[in-house]
Design an enzyme around this catalytic site. Structure first.
Site, PDB file in Angstrom:
ATOM      1  N   ASN A  10       0.868  -1.184   0.000  1.00  0.00           N
ATOM      2  CA  ASN A  10       0.000   0.000   0.000  1.00  0.00           C
ATOM      3  C   ASN A  10       0.903   1.232   0.000  1.00  0.00           C
ATOM      4  O   ASN A  10       1.447   1.597   1.033  1.00  0.00           O
ATOM      5  CB  ASN A  10      -0.894  -0.043   1.249  1.00  0.00           C
ATOM      6  CG  ASN A  10      -1.718   1.216   1.418  1.00  0.00           C
ATOM      7  OD1 ASN A  10      -1.835   2.023   0.483  1.00  0.00           O
ATOM      8  ND2 ASN A  10      -2.297   1.384   2.602  1.00  0.00           N
ATOM      9  N   LYS A  12       0.190   4.237  -0.322  1.00  0.00           N
ATOM     10  CA  LYS A  12      -0.455   5.442   0.243  1.00  0.00           C
ATOM     11  C   LYS A  12      -0.191   6.619  -0.710  1.00  0.00           C
ATOM     12  O   LYS A  12      -0.151   6.415  -1.921  1.00  0.00           O
ATOM     13  CB  LYS A  12       0.032   5.691   1.667  1.00  0.00           C
ATOM     14  CG  LYS A  12      -0.128   4.436   2.537  1.00  0.00           C
ATOM     15  CD  LYS A  12       0.029   4.664   4.003  1.00  0.00           C
ATOM     16  CE  LYS A  12      -0.165   3.340   4.727  1.00  0.00           C
ATOM     17  NZ  LYS A  12      -0.147   3.480   6.176  1.00  0.00           N
ATOM     18  N   HIS A 100      -9.706   1.160   5.021  1.00  0.00           N
ATOM     19  CA  HIS A 100      -8.394   1.379   5.637  1.00  0.00           C
ATOM     20  C   HIS A 100      -8.549   2.377   6.788  1.00  0.00           C
ATOM     21  O   HIS A 100      -9.310   3.342   6.685  1.00  0.00           O
ATOM     22  CB  HIS A 100      -7.395   1.901   4.599  1.00  0.00           C
ATOM     23  CG  HIS A 100      -5.999   1.940   5.139  1.00  0.00           C
ATOM     24  ND1 HIS A 100      -5.566   2.949   5.975  1.00  0.00           N
ATOM     25  CD2 HIS A 100      -4.969   1.077   5.017  1.00  0.00           C
ATOM     26  CE1 HIS A 100      -4.305   2.697   6.326  1.00  0.00           C
ATOM     27  NE2 HIS A 100      -3.923   1.560   5.756  1.00  0.00           N
ATOM     28  N   GLU A 102      -6.863   4.781   7.800  1.00  0.00           N
ATOM     29  CA  GLU A 102      -6.626   6.202   7.495  1.00  0.00           C
ATOM     30  C   GLU A 102      -7.856   6.822   6.849  1.00  0.00           C
ATOM     31  O   GLU A 102      -8.130   8.010   7.036  1.00  0.00           O
ATOM     32  CB  GLU A 102      -5.380   6.344   6.611  1.00  0.00           C
ATOM     33  CG  GLU A 102      -4.116   6.167   7.449  1.00  0.00           C
ATOM     34  CD  GLU A 102      -2.904   5.648   6.699  1.00  0.00           C
ATOM     35  OE1 GLU A 102      -2.872   5.712   5.466  1.00  0.00           O
ATOM     36  OE2 GLU A 102      -1.978   5.153   7.378  1.00  0.00           O
ATOM     37  N   GLU A 172      -5.553  -4.915  10.677  1.00  0.00           N
ATOM     38  CA  GLU A 172      -4.521  -3.885  10.838  1.00  0.00           C
ATOM     39  C   GLU A 172      -4.788  -3.119  12.131  1.00  0.00           C
ATOM     40  O   GLU A 172      -5.576  -2.163  12.132  1.00  0.00           O
ATOM     41  CB  GLU A 172      -4.568  -2.898   9.663  1.00  0.00           C
ATOM     42  CG  GLU A 172      -4.189  -3.503   8.337  1.00  0.00           C
ATOM     43  CD  GLU A 172      -3.602  -2.438   7.411  1.00  0.00           C
ATOM     44  OE1 GLU A 172      -2.486  -2.651   6.933  1.00  0.00           O
ATOM     45  OE2 GLU A 172      -4.251  -1.405   7.187  1.00  0.00           O
ATOM     46  N   GLY A 178       2.243   2.412  10.739  1.00  0.00           N
ATOM     47  CA  GLY A 178       3.184   3.518  10.584  1.00  0.00           C
ATOM     48  C   GLY A 178       3.916   3.892  11.863  1.00  0.00           C
ATOM     49  O   GLY A 178       4.555   4.929  11.935  1.00  0.00           O
ATOM     50  N   SER A 218       3.294  -1.983  10.269  1.00  0.00           N
ATOM     51  CA  SER A 218       4.746  -1.922  10.511  1.00  0.00           C
ATOM     52  C   SER A 218       5.502  -3.196  10.133  1.00  0.00           C
ATOM     53  O   SER A 218       6.517  -3.509  10.750  1.00  0.00           O
ATOM     54  CB  SER A 218       5.029  -1.541  11.970  1.00  0.00           C
ATOM     55  OG  SER A 218       4.603  -0.222  12.223  1.00  0.00           O
TER      56      SER A 218
HETATM   57  P1  PGA Z   1       2.628   0.420   7.666  1.00  0.00           P
HETATM   58  O1  PGA Z   1       1.165   0.599   7.000  1.00  0.00           O
HETATM   59  O2  PGA Z   1       3.207  -0.850   7.094  1.00  0.00           O
HETATM   60  O3  PGA Z   1       3.385   1.646   7.246  1.00  0.00           O
HETATM   61  O4  PGA Z   1       2.427   0.329   9.135  1.00  0.00           O
HETATM   62  C1  PGA Z   1       0.312  -0.486   6.806  1.00  0.00           C
HETATM   63  C2  PGA Z   1      -0.980  -0.004   6.197  1.00  0.00           C
HETATM   64  O5  PGA Z   1      -1.421   1.097   6.531  1.00  0.00           O
HETATM   65  O6  PGA Z   1      -1.592  -0.700   5.361  1.00  0.00           O
END
Ligand code: PGA
Length: 259
Positions: A10, A12, A100, A102, A172, A178, A218
């Site tokens: 992903n 982003k 997601h 976010e 998640e 993140g 992460s």
């Molecule tokens: P990350 O994000 O690996 O940077 O923690 C995962 C995600 O948001 O799908």
């Protein structure tokens, strides 16, 4: 029942369309046929990159799939700024994230909207990867299983068994996204098992055993193998580490890293 793992990157809001081409070329150069025999590889670029990524994948017949980070719940009409599943499907997009954290957080998307987006993906032959997971306060007070299963229930409430069969689920935990703070393989497995059991009740044993449950939060090449060793985890949704092609290739090759 064997479930072929899915390793999804992903991106982003990272990598413009030129950087996207260079990135996919790097992946294509590094990943070998035997890697694609072991795992399905998926990139989730920004919408503006998608046509460039598709052209490259088609021209070089790459075994890398691409998908969307989001889609509209509507197919067409007066919805300024939204992207239709009809268009994504026409482009060859095979997957779309829905829900997601976010988007649930920053864009205030409700589980009702996540469900409508999930249905939009399905009716356009796009596999939705429905994301669920608890924030840190819920984990701390021990209600993470109830919270995550409630979110799943609400995000899939209108879907029939036949529809659910065609989705993937990503667990998640928000506190791990993140942050560099990854769930332990045991914590990730505990939730994946709870999700699988919920799916058995909601659909059937056969359907639930055939569905992919991913972990995200992460993940790095150094931690991928431990998570992937868990029996109910069938893939990874990788954010930050997917921007670095070498790191993402390392994650796709977790099987070579050892636990
Ligand atoms: P990350 O994000 O690996 O940077 O923690 C995962 C995600 O948001 O799908």
């Amino acid at each position: 029942m064997t479930r072929k793992p899915l390793i999804a990157g992903n991106w982003k809001m990272n990598l413009n369309h030129l950087e996207a081409i260079a990135h996919v070329q790097r992946l294509a150069f590094s990943l070998k046929e035997e890697d694609f025999e072991e795992v399905d590889v998926l990139v989730l670029p920004p919408f503006t990159d998608m046509r460039s990524v598709q052209t490259l994948i088609d021209a070089d017949r790459l075994r890398i799939a691409f998908g969307a980070q989001d889609l509209s719940d509507k197919d067409n009409g007066a919805y300024t700024g939204q992207i239709s599943g009809v268009f994504l499907s026409k482009l060859g997009c095979k997957y779309a994230l829905t829900g997601h954290s976010e988007r649930r957080g920053i864009n205030a998307e409700s589980s009702e909207l996540v469900m409508q987006k999930t249905k939009a993906a399905l009716r356009n032959n796009i596999t939705p990867i429905v994301c669920v997971g608890e924030p840190s306060d819920i984990r701390k007070n021990g209600n993470h299983v109830t919270y995550t299963l409630d979110q799943l229930e609400q995000s899939l409430s209108d879907l029939t068994k036949e529809m659910i069969k065609d989705i993937a689920i990503a667990y998640e935990p928000v506190w791990a996204i993140g942050t560099g703070e990854i769930a332990t393989p045991q914590d990730a497995e505990q939730m994946a098992l709870e999700i699988r059991n919920w799916l058995v009740d909601r659909t059937s044993l056969t359907i639930a055993q055939g569905m992919r449950i991913l972990y995200g939060g992460s993940v790095k090449s150094s931690t991928a193998a431990g998570i992937m060793a868990m029996p109910n985890i069938d893939g990874l949704l990788v954010g930050g580490a997917s921007i670095d092609p070498d790191e993402f290739v390392g994650i796709c090759r977790y099987r070579l890293a050892g636990v």
